[in-house]
Design a protein around this motif. Structure first.
Motif, PDB file in Angstrom:
ATOM      1  N   LEU A   1       4.792   3.099  -5.137  1.00 24.58           N
ATOM      2  CA  LEU A   1       3.800   2.296  -5.852  1.00 24.58           C
ATOM      3  C   LEU A   1       2.922   3.154  -6.755  1.00 24.58           C
ATOM      4  CD1 LEU A   1       2.770  -0.109  -2.963  1.00 24.58           C
ATOM      5  CD2 LEU A   1       4.038  -0.725  -5.033  1.00 24.58           C
ATOM      6  N   LEU A   2       2.864   4.444  -6.478  1.00 21.51           N
ATOM      7  CA  LEU A   2       2.030   5.351  -7.260  1.00 21.51           C
ATOM      8  C   LEU A   2       2.686   5.804  -8.559  1.00 21.51           C
ATOM      9  CD1 LEU A   2       0.630   7.616  -4.405  1.00 21.51           C
ATOM     10  CD2 LEU A   2      -0.622   5.906  -5.729  1.00 21.51           C
TER      11      LEU A   2
ATOM     12  N   ILE B   1      -4.300  -8.728   0.727  1.00 17.83           N
ATOM     13  CA  ILE B   1      -3.209  -9.625   1.100  1.00 17.83           C
ATOM     14  C   ILE B   1      -2.880 -10.576  -0.041  1.00 17.83           C
ATOM     15  CG2 ILE B   1      -3.686  -9.436   3.571  1.00 17.83           C
ATOM     16  CD1 ILE B   1      -5.072 -12.163   3.413  1.00 17.83           C
ATOM     17  N   HIS B   2      -1.723 -11.162   0.015  1.00 14.82           N
ATOM     18  CA  HIS B   2      -1.173 -11.975  -1.079  1.00 14.82           C
ATOM     19  C   HIS B   2      -2.130 -13.063  -1.565  1.00 14.82           C
ATOM     20  CE1 HIS B   2       1.176 -14.585  -3.502  1.00 14.82           C
ATOM     21  NE2 HIS B   2       2.340 -14.111  -3.157  1.00 14.82           N
ATOM     22  N   ALA B   3      -2.882 -13.674  -0.679  1.00 17.89           N
ATOM     23  CA  ALA B   3      -3.744 -14.806  -1.060  1.00 17.89           C
ATOM     24  C   ALA B   3      -5.071 -14.371  -1.674  1.00 17.89           C
ATOM     25  CB  ALA B   3      -4.017 -15.671   0.170  1.00 17.89           C
ATOM     26  N   ASP B   4      -5.332 -13.076  -1.733  1.00 23.41           N
ATOM     27  CA  ASP B   4      -6.619 -12.599  -2.247  1.00 23.41           C
ATOM     28  C   ASP B   4      -6.767 -12.820  -3.747  1.00 23.41           C
ATOM     29  OD1 ASP B   4      -7.522 -11.749   0.210  1.00 23.41           O
ATOM     30  OD2 ASP B   4      -7.053  -9.638  -0.127  1.00 23.41           O
ATOM     31  N   ARG B   5      -8.005 -13.032  -4.170  1.00 19.32           N
ATOM     32  CA  ARG B   5      -8.327 -13.101  -5.602  1.00 19.32           C
ATOM     33  C   ARG B   5      -8.196 -11.703  -6.190  1.00 19.32           C
ATOM     34  NH1 ARG B   5     -14.018 -15.906  -6.445  1.00 19.32           N
ATOM     35  NH2 ARG B   5     -13.445 -15.516  -8.605  1.00 19.32           N
TER      36      ARG B   5
ATOM     37  N   LYS C   1       1.323  -6.401  -2.137  1.00 14.70           N
ATOM     38  CA  LYS C   1       2.478  -5.503  -2.276  1.00 14.70           C
ATOM     39  C   LYS C   1       2.531  -4.426  -1.203  1.00 14.70           C
ATOM     40  CE  LYS C   1       2.786  -6.292  -7.207  1.00 14.70           C
ATOM     41  NZ  LYS C   1       2.691  -5.734  -8.542  1.00 14.70           N
ATOM     42  N   THR C   2       1.547  -4.412  -0.308  1.00 11.28           N
ATOM     43  CA  THR C   2       1.529  -3.403   0.751  1.00 11.28           C
ATOM     44  C   THR C   2       1.212  -4.043   2.090  1.00 11.28           C
ATOM     45  OG1 THR C   2      -0.841  -2.912   0.616  1.00 11.28           O
ATOM     46  CG2 THR C   2       0.613  -1.655  -0.862  1.00 11.28           C
TER      47      THR C   2
ATOM     48  N   ALA D   1      -1.332   0.369   2.583  1.00  6.92           N
ATOM     49  CA  ALA D   1      -2.591   0.436   1.836  1.00  6.92           C
ATOM     50  C   ALA D   1      -3.396   1.654   2.292  1.00  6.92           C
ATOM     51  CB  ALA D   1      -3.398  -0.848   2.017  1.00  6.92           C
ATOM     52  N   ALA D   2      -3.392   1.916   3.578  1.00  5.17           N
ATOM     53  CA  ALA D   2      -4.085   3.103   4.090  1.00  5.17           C
ATOM     54  C   ALA D   2      -3.461   4.377   3.528  1.00  5.17           C
ATOM     55  CB  ALA D   2      -4.063   3.111   5.619  1.00  5.17           C
TER      56      ALA D   2
END
Length: 169
Positions: free
Chosen positions: A12-13, A60-64, A75-76, A81-82
């Protein structure tokens, strides 16, 4: 971490600059709304810093999703994410799991905390700890008018100034 978690984070980086900050503006509202910081204030913060440093949003997917960020929302996993936070220069968010994860991966965090919690619970000395509470700790799972007022009345320029000091280092 497992090797595949590092691999997924590193993949992802590929399109992200070497110097970046991670942001997670969406608190776990199912746990309590009282740790939330207003989304429009998060947007003001990003608008003020995004020309100086790449801002990568996780969640998470549902986040704004904020404007002017590189979105990795949905995507993580939490652990990936950590891992990403471990590669970043700064984690920015309200008190929660990813702030604690940033400490585990030895990345400085800017943590915003309302009167919901006692600062002793999250005050990692290496972090930039912004306590905006005027009461508490209330610890309420139901909405607290004072926690909401603290967040709404807080001047987000305090946070912008603290982040700009980090950028200047």
């Amino acid at each position: 971490f497992y090797e595949n978690e590092y691999d997924n984070a590193e993949n992802l980086l590929d399109d992200i600059s070497d110097l970046f900050f991670v942001i997670e503006p969406n608190s776990n509202r199912e746990y309590t709304v009282n740790r939330s910081y207003p989304f429009d204030k998060w947007q003001t913060i990003v608008n003020a810093i995004h020309k100086e440093v790449e801002v990568v949003q996780v969640g998470i997917h549902a986040d704004r999703v904020l404007d002017n960020v590189t979105s990795l929302v949905g995507k993580t996993t939490f652990r990936e994410a950590a891992c990403l936070i471990g590669y970043s220069e700064l984690m920015i968010g309200a008190e929660g799991g990813l702030i604690h994860a940033s400490t585990a991966v030895e990345t400085k965090a800017l943590s915003i905390v309302t009167g919901y919690e006692d600062p002793k619970l999250w005050n990692y000395p290496q972090n930039i700890n912004v306590y905006i509470g005027t009461h508490g700790p209330c610890g309420w799972k139901i909405p607290c008018d004072e926690c909401k007022a603290d967040a709404e009345n807080h001047d987000e320029n305090e946070i912008i100034n603290l982040i700009m000091k980090e950028i200047e280092r």
